[in-house]
Write an enzyme that holds these catalytic residues in place. Structure first.
Site, PDB file in Angstrom:
ATOM      1  N   HIS A  85      -6.678  -0.835   8.239  1.00 25.05           N
ATOM      2  CA  HIS A  85      -5.693   0.088   8.816  1.00 25.05           C
ATOM      3  C   HIS A  85      -5.837   1.500   8.248  1.00 25.05           C
ATOM      4  O   HIS A  85      -6.296   1.667   7.119  1.00 25.05           O
ATOM      5  CB  HIS A  85      -4.282  -0.436   8.527  1.00 25.05           C
ATOM      6  CG  HIS A  85      -4.103  -1.891   8.818  1.00 25.05           C
ATOM      7  ND1 HIS A  85      -4.274  -2.879   7.851  1.00 25.05           N
ATOM      8  CD2 HIS A  85      -3.789  -2.541   9.967  1.00 25.05           C
ATOM      9  CE1 HIS A  85      -4.056  -4.061   8.400  1.00 25.05           C
ATOM     10  NE2 HIS A  85      -3.769  -3.903   9.692  1.00 25.05           N
ATOM     11  N   ASP A 131      -9.893  -0.227   4.176  1.00 23.64           N
ATOM     12  CA  ASP A 131      -8.696  -0.827   4.775  1.00 23.64           C
ATOM     13  C   ASP A 131      -8.992  -1.200   6.232  1.00 23.64           C
ATOM     14  O   ASP A 131      -9.792  -0.523   6.889  1.00 23.64           O
ATOM     15  CB  ASP A 131      -7.567   0.223   4.720  1.00 23.64           C
ATOM     16  CG  ASP A 131      -6.155  -0.343   4.809  1.00 23.64           C
ATOM     17  OD1 ASP A 131      -5.260   0.225   4.165  1.00 23.64           O
ATOM     18  OD2 ASP A 131      -5.956  -1.355   5.526  1.00 23.64           O
ATOM     19  N   GLU A 167      -2.080  -5.147  -1.708  1.00 26.17           N
ATOM     20  CA  GLU A 167      -1.767  -6.037  -0.590  1.00 26.17           C
ATOM     21  C   GLU A 167      -2.187  -7.490  -0.794  1.00 26.17           C
ATOM     22  O   GLU A 167      -2.205  -8.259   0.171  1.00 26.17           O
ATOM     23  CB  GLU A 167      -2.304  -5.466   0.733  1.00 26.17           C
ATOM     24  CG  GLU A 167      -1.679  -4.137   1.135  1.00 26.17           C
ATOM     25  CD  GLU A 167      -0.252  -4.241   1.696  1.00 26.17           C
ATOM     26  OE1 GLU A 167       0.229  -5.357   1.926  1.00 26.17           O
ATOM     27  OE2 GLU A 167       0.378  -3.187   1.894  1.00 26.17           O
ATOM     28  N   ASP A 217      -7.451  -1.724   0.056  1.00 24.13           N
ATOM     29  CA  ASP A 217      -6.510  -2.695   0.617  1.00 24.13           C
ATOM     30  C   ASP A 217      -7.292  -3.983   0.840  1.00 24.13           C
ATOM     31  O   ASP A 217      -8.283  -3.975   1.580  1.00 24.13           O
ATOM     32  CB  ASP A 217      -5.970  -2.143   1.943  1.00 24.13           C
ATOM     33  CG  ASP A 217      -4.873  -3.010   2.550  1.00 24.13           C
ATOM     34  OD1 ASP A 217      -4.005  -2.434   3.241  1.00 24.13           O
ATOM     35  OD2 ASP A 217      -4.878  -4.232   2.348  1.00 24.13           O
ATOM     36  N   HIS A 247       4.171   1.099   3.982  1.00 20.09           N
ATOM     37  CA  HIS A 247       2.775   0.759   3.627  1.00 20.09           C
ATOM     38  C   HIS A 247       1.818   1.143   4.741  1.00 20.09           C
ATOM     39  O   HIS A 247       0.597   1.162   4.531  1.00 20.09           O
ATOM     40  CB  HIS A 247       2.636  -0.713   3.211  1.00 20.09           C
ATOM     41  CG  HIS A 247       2.641  -1.704   4.347  1.00 20.09           C
ATOM     42  ND1 HIS A 247       2.059  -2.921   4.229  1.00 20.09           N
ATOM     43  CD2 HIS A 247       3.181  -1.648   5.596  1.00 20.09           C
ATOM     44  CE1 HIS A 247       2.214  -3.590   5.365  1.00 20.09           C
ATOM     45  NE2 HIS A 247       2.897  -2.850   6.206  1.00 20.09           N
ATOM     46  N   ASP A 255      -3.188   3.584   7.795  1.00 20.04           N
ATOM     47  CA  ASP A 255      -2.013   3.864   6.953  1.00 20.04           C
ATOM     48  C   ASP A 255      -1.608   5.328   7.042  1.00 20.04           C
ATOM     49  O   ASP A 255      -1.203   5.921   6.036  1.00 20.04           O
ATOM     50  CB  ASP A 255      -2.277   3.457   5.498  1.00 20.04           C
ATOM     51  CG  ASP A 255      -2.504   1.971   5.338  1.00 20.04           C
ATOM     52  OD1 ASP A 255      -2.748   1.532   4.194  1.00 20.04           O
ATOM     53  OD2 ASP A 255      -2.458   1.252   6.353  1.00 20.04           O
ATOM     54  N   ASP A 308      -6.896  -6.295   2.645  1.00 17.96           N
ATOM     55  CA  ASP A 308      -7.009  -6.708   4.051  1.00 17.96           C
ATOM     56  C   ASP A 308      -8.181  -6.033   4.776  1.00 17.96           C
ATOM     57  O   ASP A 308      -8.415  -6.292   5.959  1.00 17.96           O
ATOM     58  CB  ASP A 308      -5.694  -6.547   4.837  1.00 17.96           C
ATOM     59  CG  ASP A 308      -5.305  -5.105   5.130  1.00 17.96           C
ATOM     60  OD1 ASP A 308      -4.083  -4.862   5.259  1.00 17.96           O
ATOM     61  OD2 ASP A 308      -6.171  -4.222   5.255  1.00 17.96           O
ATOM     62  N   HIS A 320       0.787  -1.228   0.000  1.00 18.47           N
ATOM     63  CA  HIS A 320       0.000   0.000   0.000  1.00 18.47           C
ATOM     64  C   HIS A 320       0.825   1.287   0.000  1.00 18.47           C
ATOM     65  O   HIS A 320       0.260   2.374  -0.148  1.00 18.47           O
ATOM     66  CB  HIS A 320      -0.971   0.010   1.191  1.00 18.47           C
ATOM     67  CG  HIS A 320      -2.317   0.604   0.840  1.00 18.47           C
ATOM     68  ND1 HIS A 320      -3.453   0.393   1.595  1.00 18.47           N
ATOM     69  CD2 HIS A 320      -2.695   1.394  -0.198  1.00 18.47           C
ATOM     70  CE1 HIS A 320      -4.477   1.042   1.039  1.00 18.47           C
ATOM     71  NE2 HIS A 320      -4.051   1.651  -0.041  1.00 18.47           N
TER      72      HIS A 320
HETATM   73  N1  LIG Z   1      -0.024   0.141  11.478  1.00 14.39           N
HETATM   74  C1  LIG Z   1       0.940  -0.859  11.120  1.00 14.39           C
HETATM   75  C2  LIG Z   1       0.323  -1.777  10.042  1.00 14.39           C
HETATM   76  C3  LIG Z   1       0.253  -1.118   8.689  1.00 14.39           C
HETATM   77  C4  LIG Z   1      -0.540  -1.940   7.665  1.00 14.39           C
HETATM   78  C5  LIG Z   1      -0.377  -1.375   6.279  1.00 14.39           C
HETATM   79  B1  LIG Z   1      -1.510  -1.796   5.243  1.00 14.39           B
HETATM   80  O1  LIG Z   1      -2.775  -1.274   5.666  1.00 14.39           O
HETATM   81  O2  LIG Z   1      -1.217  -1.203   3.971  1.00 14.39           O
HETATM   82  O3  LIG Z   1      -1.616  -3.202   5.150  1.00 14.39           O
HETATM   83  C6  LIG Z   1       1.412  -1.617  12.366  1.00 14.39           C
HETATM   84  C7  LIG Z   1       0.405  -2.547  12.917  1.00 14.39           C
HETATM   85  N2  LIG Z   1       0.642  -2.938  14.299  1.00 14.39           N
HETATM   86  C8  LIG Z   1       2.023  -2.770  14.770  1.00 14.39           C
HETATM   87  C9  LIG Z   1       2.182  -3.246  16.236  1.00 14.39           C
HETATM   88  C10 LIG Z   1       1.702  -4.686  16.395  1.00 14.39           C
HETATM   89  C11 LIG Z   1       0.303  -4.843  15.833  1.00 14.39           C
HETATM   90  C12 LIG Z   1       0.234  -4.350  14.403  1.00 14.39           C
HETATM   91  C13 LIG Z   1       2.202  -0.214  10.609  1.00 14.39           C
HETATM   92  O4  LIG Z   1       3.147  -0.945  10.347  1.00 14.39           O
HETATM   93  O5  LIG Z   1       2.213   1.029  10.541  1.00 14.39           O
HETATM   94 MN   LIG Z   2      -3.355  -0.399   3.606  1.00 14.25          MN
HETATM   95 MN   LIG Z   3      -4.341  -2.776   5.655  1.00 19.11          MN
HETATM   96 MN   LIG Z   4      -0.321  -4.941   4.468  1.00 20.67          MN
END
Ligand SMILES: N[C@](CCCC[B-](O)(O)O)(CCN1CCCCC1)C(=O)O
Ligand SMILES: [Mn+2]
Ligand SMILES: [Mn+2]
Ligand SMILES: [Mn+2]
Length: 305
Positions: A121, A119, A272, A227, A136, A123, A229, A96
């Protein structure tokens, strides 16, 4: 519908190999032929060559900043070309982080675009708030004018100029936000429909409110950043950051059908899909087919016939 397809085989916005195979799995599942079969005029612009930049040093927690920045610069150019040729643009990911280039490239020709972000998330981590350093999880932070004072100068990212404000975006499907992200979303007053609101209101009302907020009064081009997911892992397990309690297949399709009906869809990212994260062939097939169905529904496939 006149549609342009760009494959963006890119994985450097995160750490799980395989998401770069998303474009070819989606093509092999027949996306283009199916779009043509439902009456779309399709031009396939092929896959971008998004190679690693040599001697790419980490910037804090962010790995390969030059590689991510350059990939998105190339994607922005490609998306701009598709829009100049008068087509709706479909970007097949890839992770992403690609939304940076897709949305900036889109904004070059559609200045008043609005953004529907589907999504699990948000992001919206900045390079400094991100718990993982994975880009991402950060694309929205580079796009929002309100966050620019919070974005450090990063190698490979100097070409990026924010193109949207908080009122231009609606989130749908949120259920896994980092604390910093939650603070940013609340502080900026970004319209968001988490799975809680979805359960309370239902997707029908969510799409009505999304429309009222973004494009019903003043028609404007829609950028849909989808996304995979966002969908429940029971439907789309082959993805890098699955989160339980997601959209049903029906809800995921409904979003696309409603966006299609506006006649305003100008660009869509489908990102994703990671075949390597499928434990079985069936898991890969289910994920890829869901991705294909979402895109087909964006361009006219309707369950009502
Ligand atoms: N918010 C997260 C996940 C990002 C997902 C990106 B997407 O939407 O494009 O797939 C971190 C998530 N979080 C981190 C601590 C443990 C639990 C998960 C991050 O890495 O910033
Ligand atoms: Mn995303
Ligand atoms: Mn996501
Ligand atoms: Mn992802």
């Amino acid at each position: 519908h006149s549609v342009g397809i760009i494959g963006a085989p890119f994985s450097r916005g995160q750490r799980k190999g395989g998401v770069e195979k998303g474009p070819d799995y989606i093509r092999t599942a027949g996306l283009i032929e199916k779009l043509q079969a439902q009456g779309c005029q399709v031009k396939d612009y092929g896959n971008l060559k998004l190679d690693d930049v040599p001697n790419d040093e980490p910037f804090g927690k962010v790995r390969m900043p030059k590689t991510v920045g350059l990939a998105n610069q190339r994607l922005a150019d490609a998306v701009h070309t598709v829009k100049k040729e008068g087509r709706a643009c479909v970007v097949l990911g890839g992770d992403h982080s690609l939304a940076i280039g897709s949305i900036l490239g889109h904004a070059r020709s559609q200045r008043d675009l609005c953004l529907v972000w589907v999504d699990a998330h948000a992001d919206i981590n900045t390079p400094l708030t991100s718990p993982t350093g994975n880009v991402h999880g950060q694309p929205v932070s580079y796009l929002l004018k309100e966050l620019q004072s919070k974005i450090p100068v990063m190698p490979g990212f100097s070409w990026i100029k924010p193109c949207i404000t908080a009122k231009d975006i609606v989130y749908i499907g949120l259920r896994d936000l980092d604390p910093e992200e939650h603070y940013i979303v609340k502080n900026l007053g970004i319209k968001s429909f988490s799975m809680t609101e979805l359960d309370r209101l239902g997707m029908g009302r969510v799409m009505e409110e999304t429309s009222d907020h973004l494009f019903s009064k003043v028609k404007r081009p829609i950028h849909l950043s989808y996304d995979i997911d966002a969908l429940d892992p029971l439907v789309a397990p082959a993805t890098g950051t699955p989160a339980i309690g997601g959209l049903t297949y029906r809800e995921g399709i409904y979003v696309a059908e409603e966006i299609c009906k506006t006649g305003l869809l100008s660009a869509v990212d489908l990102v994703e899909v990671n075949p390597s994260r499928g434990k079985t062939e069936e898991e890969i097939r289910s994920t890829v087919n869901a991705a294909v169905s979402v895109v087909l529904s964006c361009f006219g496939q309707a369950r009502e016939g």
